[in-house]
Structures are given as C-alpha cells and as structure tokens.
Design a protein around this motif. Structure first.
Motif, PDB file in Angstrom:
ATOM      1  N   ASP A  20       0.858  -1.154  -0.104  1.00  0.00           N
ATOM      2  CA  ASP A  20       0.039  -0.081  -0.009  1.00  0.00           C
ATOM      3  C   ASP A  20       0.979   1.117  -0.108  1.00  0.00           C
ATOM      4  N   GLY A  21       1.202   1.757  -1.319  1.00  0.00           N
ATOM      5  CA  GLY A  21       2.160   2.826  -1.358  1.00  0.00           C
ATOM      6  C   GLY A  21       3.483   2.710  -1.125  1.00  0.00           C
ATOM      7  N   VAL A  22       4.065   1.402  -1.171  1.00  0.00           N
ATOM      8  CA  VAL A  22       5.223   1.182  -0.807  1.00  0.00           C
ATOM      9  C   VAL A  22       6.010   0.081  -1.591  1.00  0.00           C
ATOM     10  N   ILE A  23       7.037  -0.021  -1.816  1.00  0.00           N
ATOM     11  CA  ILE A  23       7.838  -1.227  -2.692  1.00  0.00           C
ATOM     12  C   ILE A  23       8.612  -1.877  -1.833  1.00  0.00           C
ATOM     13  N   GLY A  24       8.669  -3.217  -1.636  1.00  0.00           N
ATOM     14  CA  GLY A  24       9.615  -3.924  -0.854  1.00  0.00           C
ATOM     15  C   GLY A  24      10.491  -4.776  -1.607  1.00  0.00           C
ATOM     16  N   TYR A  25      11.655  -4.762  -1.100  1.00  0.00           N
ATOM     17  CA  TYR A  25      12.875  -5.582  -1.695  1.00  0.00           C
ATOM     18  C   TYR A  25      13.835  -6.093  -0.845  1.00  0.00           C
ATOM     19  N   ARG A  26      14.722  -6.891  -1.253  1.00  0.00           N
ATOM     20  CA  ARG A  26      15.782  -7.247  -0.545  1.00  0.00           C
ATOM     21  C   ARG A  26      17.104  -6.998  -1.058  1.00  0.00           C
ATOM     22  N   GLY A  27      18.093  -6.785  -0.207  1.00  0.00           N
ATOM     23  CA  GLY A  27      19.488  -6.259  -0.790  1.00  0.00           C
ATOM     24  C   GLY A  27      20.548  -6.719   0.429  1.00  0.00           C
ATOM     25  N   SER A  28      21.626  -5.934   0.330  1.00  0.00           N
ATOM     26  CA  SER A  28      22.898  -6.178   0.935  1.00  0.00           C
ATOM     27  C   SER A  28      23.525  -4.928   1.037  1.00  0.00           C
ATOM     28  N   ILE A  29      24.099  -4.640   2.257  1.00  0.00           N
ATOM     29  CA  ILE A  29      24.794  -3.554   2.774  1.00  0.00           C
ATOM     30  C   ILE A  29      25.963  -3.770   3.537  1.00  0.00           C
ATOM     31  N   ASP A  30      26.936  -3.219   3.586  1.00  0.00           N
ATOM     32  CA  ASP A  30      28.230  -3.164   4.360  1.00  0.00           C
ATOM     33  C   ASP A  30      27.980  -2.614   5.736  1.00  0.00           C
TER      34      ASP A  30
END
Length: 270
Positions: A160-170
């Motif tokens: 609802d108004g947002v996009i979700g995704y997975r990622g990687s960060i240091d």
C-alpha cells in the motif's frame, strides 16, 4: 317553397382562375421548406461522411502503430480520434486529441495495460506530436519479469504505497542482507526509492529490526533506479501509484515523432 337546402357556390368573378376555394400555403412557407430540406439532407450527409472518415482514420492509425511496435511488444491498439469533425481537423493538418488504448499488451510475453492521450497530433506522422501522456498498469508478477532494482535480491513486492525488496549493505565492515520497504517517487528519467522500514536478515531465518541499518540506508538518500532504460528516448516518469500487488505509472513526452525509430529507441540516465 321547397324545403331543400340551398347550396351557395363561389362567384366565378371573385375566384382567381386555376385556384381552389381552399386557401393556398403562403409562398414564403414553400420557399423556406425548399431551402431547409436540402440543408437538412446535406447536414446528414456531412455527418455520415465524417463518421465514415473517422472510423477509417482510427483503423488506419491503429494499423500503422501496430506495424511499428518493436518485435518484443505485441497487442491490439484501439484508437479514438476526438474533436467535432475529423474532416475539418485533417484539412487543418492536425488532430486535437487522439486516444490510444492497449488493455492486453505484452512486453517480452509479459502482460501489461497501456493507454495514451496525445494532443496536437499531425495528420502527417512524419511531423512531431505536441504532447502525450501515457499510463502503464502492471501487476507485481509482470513487474518482476520486466524490472530489476540494482543490488536487490529476490522479488519486488508491491504494498500500500510502498515497494519492498531485499538487498545487501556493508555494516561494520561486513556484508549484511536486509529487507526494506521504500516509497517510490517519480523523477523524470529515474524512480527514487526512499527507505521507510528495514530489518536485518539473520542466519536463523528471522528478521531483527535494526535502527542502525535503516540509518545507514537513509543516510545514502533516496536510491535511484533508472527508468529511462525501459522507455523510448525522451519519455519521462511523472507519477507512480502503488497499491497491493499493482502499480500504475504515468509517463509524459513532447515534441516527438511517432515512428518506428522512436518506439524502438531506449533512453538513458545521466
């Protein structure tokens, strides 16, 4: 004296020759009828001709557009030419408003819905169209087949108004997987993703809310995703509306020639 009624006949001396005793229709009425009837017939013929020309023009434009679609795009394009008189618009060299609708378009076999409203459309397709606004409607499943977020892993989810995704960060010198929801904002040739909530993906499979992770993502500012690479050159994203499982993207363009070169072109981000 006879009881029979007496007939009163008109006096031949007072009745004009060749006329009946009944009053004749005034001359001005006959003239008016003889004028209005041909005009009415002519108006009907003009309207019928314009309807026929409109239908022919819409079919012709639809056919030409479908022929010029890139090989990875397929579908029927329905065309409606607005305005009062198509013939008059054609003679003036430009159509006021042309609507294109492709509710069952496919891109690389993936279904989407598209519609375009163009104004100032020249009768000569080799000349540029003044302005156009298009709308793309796409499901979550189709979006995942056509669009990728750099660095993201797994599928994109639409909420609802947002996009979700997975990622990687240091984080602290170590690569850490995370899940994030972000608010998308249209920005011309790019879409900006502003992180809203984030959680750390742990080895146990559970997610741990991590304020520091969100701070690290937010400090980098909105994450830009190049949209131009998926669109013809010169087409910009002006709005994005996201609901659960579905997204609607509004596109704009101006001063472009609707030919095969334009439809096959791809933009780029600076």
């Amino acid at each position: 004296m006879s009881d029979q009624p007496t007939d009163i006949l008109p006096d031949p001396a007072t009745t004009p020759a060749g006329t009946s005793p009944r009053a004749r229709r005034p001359r001005w009425t006959r003239v008016l009828l003889w004028t209005l009837i041909p005009l009415a017939v002519l108006a009907v013929l003009v309207v019928a001709a314009d309807v026929a020309v409109r239908a022919y023009a819409e079919q012709r434009v639809s056919s030409e557009i479908e022929k010029k679609l890139p090989s990875n795009i397929a579908g029927d394009v329905q065309v409606h030419i607005g305005g009062v008189s198509v013939i008059q618009q054609y003679l003036s060299g430009s159509f006021e408003r042309v609507e294109l609708d492709a509710p069952k378009l496919t891109v690389d076999g993936t279904p989407i819905s598209a519609s375009v409203i163009a104004t100032g459309v020249p009768a000569d397709f080799s000349k540029p169209i003044a302005d156009a606004t298009g709308t793309l409607s796409i499901s979550q499943a189709s979006l995942n087949k056509l669009v990728t977020i750099p660095g993201a892993t797994g599928d994109i989810t639409l909420g609802d108004g947002v996009i979700g995704y997975r990622g990687s960060i240091d984080l602290l010198g170590l690569p850490v997987g995370y899940s994030v929801t972000a608010t998308p904002t249209a920005h011309g040739d790019t879409v900006l993703l502003q992180p809203g909530t984030a959680s750390l993906d742990t080895g146990s499979g559970s997610n741990v809310n991590l304020t520091r992770l969100l701070q690290a993502l937010t400090d980098r500012g909105p994450f830009p995703v190049c949209a131009a690479q998926y669109l013809p050159k010169g087409v910009n994203v002006s709005d994005i509306a996201v609901t659960t499982g579905h997204a609607t993207v509004t596109l704009t363009a101006s001063g472009f020639v609707l030919d095969e070169a334009f439809l096959r072109s791809k933009g780029s981000c600076s």
